[in-house]
Write a protein that holds these residues in place. Sequence first.
Motif, PDB file in Angstrom:
ATOM      1  N   PHE A 169      -2.842  20.905  17.911  1.00 48.43           N
ATOM      2  CA  PHE A 169      -2.787  20.838  19.372  1.00 48.43           C
ATOM      3  C   PHE A 169      -3.917  21.601  20.072  1.00 48.43           C
ATOM      4  O   PHE A 169      -3.969  21.603  21.294  1.00 48.43           O
ATOM      5  CB  PHE A 169      -1.436  21.357  19.900  1.00 48.43           C
ATOM      6  N   PHE A 170      -4.777  22.283  19.332  1.00 52.39           N
ATOM      7  CA  PHE A 170      -5.859  23.035  19.952  1.00 52.39           C
ATOM      8  C   PHE A 170      -7.161  22.233  20.002  1.00 52.39           C
ATOM      9  O   PHE A 170      -7.842  22.201  21.027  1.00 52.39           O
ATOM     10  CB  PHE A 170      -6.092  24.351  19.199  1.00 52.39           C
ATOM     11  N   LEU A 171      -7.540  21.622  18.894  1.00 56.02           N
ATOM     12  CA  LEU A 171      -8.821  20.925  18.798  1.00 56.02           C
ATOM     13  C   LEU A 171      -8.637  19.436  19.062  1.00 56.02           C
ATOM     14  O   LEU A 171      -8.077  18.723  18.223  1.00 56.02           O
ATOM     15  CB  LEU A 171      -9.440  21.132  17.412  1.00 56.02           C
ATOM     16  N   PRO A 172      -9.084  18.924  20.222  1.00 58.77           N
ATOM     17  CA  PRO A 172      -8.961  17.496  20.510  1.00 58.77           C
ATOM     18  C   PRO A 172      -9.822  16.667  19.558  1.00 58.77           C
ATOM     19  O   PRO A 172     -10.885  17.098  19.119  1.00 58.77           O
ATOM     20  CB  PRO A 172      -9.472  17.378  21.957  1.00 58.77           C
ATOM     21  N   GLU A 173      -9.353  15.461  19.273  1.00 60.68           N
ATOM     22  CA  GLU A 173     -10.078  14.510  18.417  1.00 60.68           C
ATOM     23  C   GLU A 173     -10.410  15.122  17.061  1.00 60.68           C
ATOM     24  O   GLU A 173     -11.493  14.892  16.511  1.00 60.68           O
ATOM     25  CB  GLU A 173     -11.364  14.024  19.108  1.00 60.68           C
ATOM     26  N   ALA A 174      -9.462  15.886  16.513  1.00 58.76           N
ATOM     27  CA  ALA A 174      -9.716  16.544  15.224  1.00 58.76           C
ATOM     28  C   ALA A 174      -9.867  15.542  14.094  1.00 58.76           C
ATOM     29  O   ALA A 174     -10.486  15.841  13.069  1.00 58.76           O
ATOM     30  CB  ALA A 174      -8.574  17.511  14.906  1.00 58.76           C
ATOM     31  N   HIS A 175      -9.318  14.340  14.242  1.00 60.02           N
ATOM     32  CA  HIS A 175      -9.379  13.345  13.170  1.00 60.02           C
ATOM     33  C   HIS A 175     -10.555  12.387  13.318  1.00 60.02           C
ATOM     34  O   HIS A 175     -10.807  11.589  12.422  1.00 60.02           O
ATOM     35  CB  HIS A 175      -8.068  12.552  13.114  1.00 60.02           C
ATOM     36  N   THR A 176     -11.267  12.457  14.446  1.00 60.60           N
ATOM     37  CA  THR A 176     -12.391  11.525  14.653  1.00 60.60           C
ATOM     38  C   THR A 176     -13.709  12.301  14.736  1.00 60.60           C
ATOM     39  O   THR A 176     -14.278  12.674  13.727  1.00 60.60           O
ATOM     40  CB  THR A 176     -12.164  10.684  15.922  1.00 60.60           C
ATOM     41  N   ASP A 177     -14.174  12.541  15.960  1.00 58.51           N
ATOM     42  CA  ASP A 177     -15.502  13.137  16.137  1.00 58.51           C
ATOM     43  C   ASP A 177     -15.584  14.576  15.648  1.00 58.51           C
ATOM     44  O   ASP A 177     -16.647  15.034  15.239  1.00 58.51           O
ATOM     45  CB  ASP A 177     -15.906  13.083  17.619  1.00 58.51           C
ATOM     46  N   PHE A 178     -14.470  15.311  15.700  1.00 56.03           N
ATOM     47  CA  PHE A 178     -14.502  16.734  15.362  1.00 56.03           C
ATOM     48  C   PHE A 178     -13.792  17.034  14.048  1.00 56.03           C
ATOM     49  O   PHE A 178     -13.176  18.088  13.898  1.00 56.03           O
ATOM     50  CB  PHE A 178     -13.886  17.553  16.504  1.00 56.03           C
ATOM     51  N   ILE A 179     -13.926  16.142  13.085  1.00 55.96           N
ATOM     52  CA  ILE A 179     -13.302  16.405  11.786  1.00 55.96           C
ATOM     53  C   ILE A 179     -14.127  17.404  10.960  1.00 55.96           C
ATOM     54  O   ILE A 179     -13.585  18.076  10.074  1.00 55.96           O
ATOM     55  CB  ILE A 179     -13.097  15.092  11.002  1.00 55.96           C
TER      56      ILE A 179
ATOM     57  N   GLN B 113     -26.862   9.363  12.422  1.00 55.52           N
ATOM     58  CA  GLN B 113     -25.521   9.486  12.989  1.00 55.52           C
ATOM     59  C   GLN B 113     -24.816  10.718  12.436  1.00 55.52           C
ATOM     60  O   GLN B 113     -24.158  11.452  13.184  1.00 55.52           O
ATOM     61  CB  GLN B 113     -24.696   8.230  12.690  1.00 55.52           C
ATOM     62  N   ALA B 114     -24.960  10.962  11.135  1.00 56.15           N
ATOM     63  CA  ALA B 114     -24.362  12.158  10.535  1.00 56.15           C
ATOM     64  C   ALA B 114     -24.990  13.419  11.126  1.00 56.15           C
ATOM     65  O   ALA B 114     -24.286  14.389  11.443  1.00 56.15           O
ATOM     66  CB  ALA B 114     -24.546  12.129   9.021  1.00 56.15           C
ATOM     67  N   LEU B 115     -26.296  13.407  11.288  1.00 58.00           N
ATOM     68  CA  LEU B 115     -26.998  14.570  11.827  1.00 58.00           C
ATOM     69  C   LEU B 115     -26.566  14.856  13.259  1.00 58.00           C
ATOM     70  O   LEU B 115     -26.348  16.024  13.634  1.00 58.00           O
ATOM     71  CB  LEU B 115     -28.507  14.327  11.766  1.00 58.00           C
ATOM     72  N   ILE B 116     -26.415  13.811  14.061  1.00 52.68           N
ATOM     73  CA  ILE B 116     -25.999  13.989  15.453  1.00 52.68           C
ATOM     74  C   ILE B 116     -24.577  14.541  15.512  1.00 52.68           C
ATOM     75  O   ILE B 116     -24.288  15.469  16.277  1.00 52.68           O
ATOM     76  CB  ILE B 116     -26.101  12.657  16.223  1.00 52.68           C
ATOM     77  N   ASN B 117     -23.675  13.987  14.703  1.00 52.38           N
ATOM     78  CA  ASN B 117     -22.296  14.473  14.708  1.00 52.38           C
ATOM     79  C   ASN B 117     -22.225  15.947  14.344  1.00 52.38           C
ATOM     80  O   ASN B 117     -21.572  16.746  15.030  1.00 52.38           O
ATOM     81  CB  ASN B 117     -21.445  13.651  13.739  1.00 52.38           C
ATOM     82  N   MET B 118     -22.903  16.331  13.276  1.00 50.92           N
ATOM     83  CA  MET B 118     -22.869  17.720  12.840  1.00 50.92           C
ATOM     84  C   MET B 118     -23.570  18.637  13.839  1.00 50.92           C
ATOM     85  O   MET B 118     -23.169  19.787  14.030  1.00 50.92           O
ATOM     86  CB  MET B 118     -23.483  17.847  11.446  1.00 50.92           C
ATOM     87  N   GLY B 119     -24.605  18.128  14.509  1.00 49.33           N
ATOM     88  CA  GLY B 119     -25.272  18.907  15.542  1.00 49.33           C
ATOM     89  C   GLY B 119     -24.394  19.134  16.748  1.00 49.33           C
ATOM     90  O   GLY B 119     -24.390  20.212  17.351  1.00 49.33           O
ATOM     91  N   VAL B 120     -23.601  18.119  17.113  1.00 47.39           N
ATOM     92  CA  VAL B 120     -22.713  18.224  18.274  1.00 47.39           C
ATOM     93  C   VAL B 120     -21.597  19.231  18.025  1.00 47.39           C
ATOM     94  O   VAL B 120     -21.342  20.122  18.845  1.00 47.39           O
ATOM     95  CB  VAL B 120     -22.124  16.838  18.624  1.00 47.39           C
TER      96      VAL B 120
ATOM     97  N   THR C 257     -22.342  17.709  23.678  1.00 46.06           N
ATOM     98  CA  THR C 257     -21.162  17.012  23.190  1.00 46.06           C
ATOM     99  C   THR C 257     -21.262  15.515  23.451  1.00 46.06           C
ATOM    100  O   THR C 257     -21.495  15.080  24.581  1.00 46.06           O
ATOM    101  CB  THR C 257     -19.896  17.562  23.863  1.00 46.06           C
ATOM    102  N   LYS C 258     -21.094  14.750  22.385  1.00 47.59           N
ATOM    103  CA  LYS C 258     -21.121  13.289  22.457  1.00 47.59           C
ATOM    104  C   LYS C 258     -20.231  12.739  21.365  1.00 47.59           C
ATOM    105  O   LYS C 258     -20.342  13.138  20.212  1.00 47.59           O
ATOM    106  CB  LYS C 258     -22.558  12.768  22.271  1.00 47.59           C
ATOM    107  N   GLY C 259     -19.348  11.833  21.735  1.00 51.63           N
ATOM    108  CA  GLY C 259     -18.447  11.251  20.745  1.00 51.63           C
ATOM    109  C   GLY C 259     -19.190  10.361  19.764  1.00 51.63           C
ATOM    110  O   GLY C 259     -19.645   9.271  20.131  1.00 51.63           O
ATOM    111  N   MET C 260     -19.327  10.798  18.528  1.00 51.42           N
ATOM    112  CA  MET C 260     -19.972  10.004  17.490  1.00 51.42           C
ATOM    113  C   MET C 260     -19.352  10.377  16.150  1.00 51.42           C
ATOM    114  O   MET C 260     -19.257  11.547  15.805  1.00 51.42           O
ATOM    115  CB  MET C 260     -21.484  10.230  17.473  1.00 51.42           C
ATOM    116  N   SER C 261     -18.907   9.378  15.407  1.00 49.40           N
ATOM    117  CA  SER C 261     -18.175   9.624  14.167  1.00 49.40           C
ATOM    118  C   SER C 261     -19.075  10.182  13.074  1.00 49.40           C
ATOM    119  O   SER C 261     -20.282   9.914  13.043  1.00 49.40           O
ATOM    120  CB  SER C 261     -17.538   8.312  13.673  1.00 49.40           C
ATOM    121  N   LEU C 262     -18.457  10.962  12.179  1.00 45.94           N
ATOM    122  CA  LEU C 262     -19.149  11.427  10.979  1.00 45.94           C
ATOM    123  C   LEU C 262     -18.970  10.363   9.906  1.00 45.94           C
ATOM    124  O   LEU C 262     -17.845  10.077   9.493  1.00 45.94           O
ATOM    125  CB  LEU C 262     -18.560  12.755  10.516  1.00 45.94           C
TER     126      LEU C 262
END
Length: 384
Positions: free
Chosen positions: A264-274, A327-334, A341-346
Motif C-alpha cells: 500500500f505504500f509504493l504505487p505501481e509496484a508490479h509494473t513500472d516500479f518493480i 527501455q530498460a535503462l530508462i526504467n531503471m533511471g526513473v 518519473t515516466k511510466g515505462m515497463s522494465l
Amino acid sequence: MKAISQHTFRYLLRPGAGWALLACVFVLTSLGLIMLTSAGQSYNQSIDADPFYLFRKQGMWLGIALFAGIFTSLINLEWLGKMSHYILGVVLILLGVVLVPQIGVEVNGARRWLDLGLMRLQVSDLAKIALIIWLAQYYGSRQRKVTHWFHGFIAPGMVVGLICGMIFLEPDFGTAALCGAVGFWVMFLAGVRLWFLLPSALMGVAGFSVAVYMDPVRMRRITSFLDVEANKADSGYQLWQGILAFGAGGVPGVGLGQGRQQLFFLPEAHTDFIFPVIGEELGLTATAAVVLLFATIFGVGVIALRRAPNLFHFLLATGALLFLTLQALINMGVVTGLLPTKGMSLPFISYGGTNLVTMFVLIGLIFNCFANWSAKPLLKPREL
C-alpha cells in the motif's frame, strides 16, 4: 520465397551468442514471475486478493510471448522485409483507431489501449516492432540513396515523425521519445548525414520540452524529480517510496516476500516500479545482477553486429537491441531518481502483456539475425 527460415534450428545446436542471449532472457523472465508473485499480495489494494493473480495473468501472457518469440526467430527475414510496408500500414491504422474516443480505452487520462475482450492491446508497443522492420528494409533496399536529402532523410523521417506524433497524442510522451531516439540512431547508423539529423533532433527536443511545460501533470513530475524530498508527500511520493525501498533492502535485502514498501505504500509496484521491489527484497546483489544481465544482452548484441551480412540485417538487429536496452535503462533511471518519473515497463520483469510479447518478438528478431549470420560468410571490407 519461404516464410520460415531453417537456420534457427541448426543454430540452436551450437553454443554461442544466441545461448547467452536466451540465458539472460530466461533469468530475467523467471525473476519477473517470482517478483510478481511477491507483489501480488498487495495487488488491488486488498489483503484478501489472490496472491497468485498476477502470476497467472503474466504466465498466460508469457505463453503468448514465447509463441511470438519462437515464430519471429523462425521467420524468413527477407520475407519479413517484403512485408514491412503492410506491417507499418496496419500499425498506423491501429494507432489512429486507438485515438477514437468510442474505441480506444482510456486509463488515467491516456488513451493507449484497444479492448479485445479477453485482453487489452497497447498499440504503441507494436509500433516499436513495425518501425524498426520498416526502417531496416527501407535503408537496406536504398543503400545508394542513404546520403540523399529526400530519400535518405525526409521520407523516412516523416514516417518516424508520424509514428511518434500519433503516440504523443495518446498521450504517451515516454514511448514517443523512445521511438524518436531509436529512429534517430537507426537513421544515423544507416549512414544519414549528421547535419540532416541534428537540426531535426533539436527541434524535436524543443517541441517535446514545450509540450511538457504546457502540461501541468508532467511539469509536476519534472519539479518533483529535481527535489524529491521536498515533494515526497505530493508529486514525488512514488519516487520517494521507491528510494526508500532500495534503502530498506540494502545489500542483502529483507527477504523474498518480506518487503513492506509494496504493501500500500509504493504505487505501481508490479509494473513500472518493480525494480525497487527487487532492491528491497533481494538487495543490491539482485539489482546489480539485473543491470548486468541487460548489459550482457547489449554487449552480446553489439559484438555480434560485426557479422551482419548486409545493412538490412544490421539495422534490424540494432533497432531491436536499442529498443530493448534503452527501455530498460530508462526504467531503471526513473525508479532510482536519475531521470524524471515516466511510466515505462522494465522488460521481461514488469507486469504487462503487450510489452512482454513485444520484448520476446524483439529477442526473436535478434536471435533470428544471429542464426542467419552464422550460416552466411562474413562481408569482407572493401580494399582501398
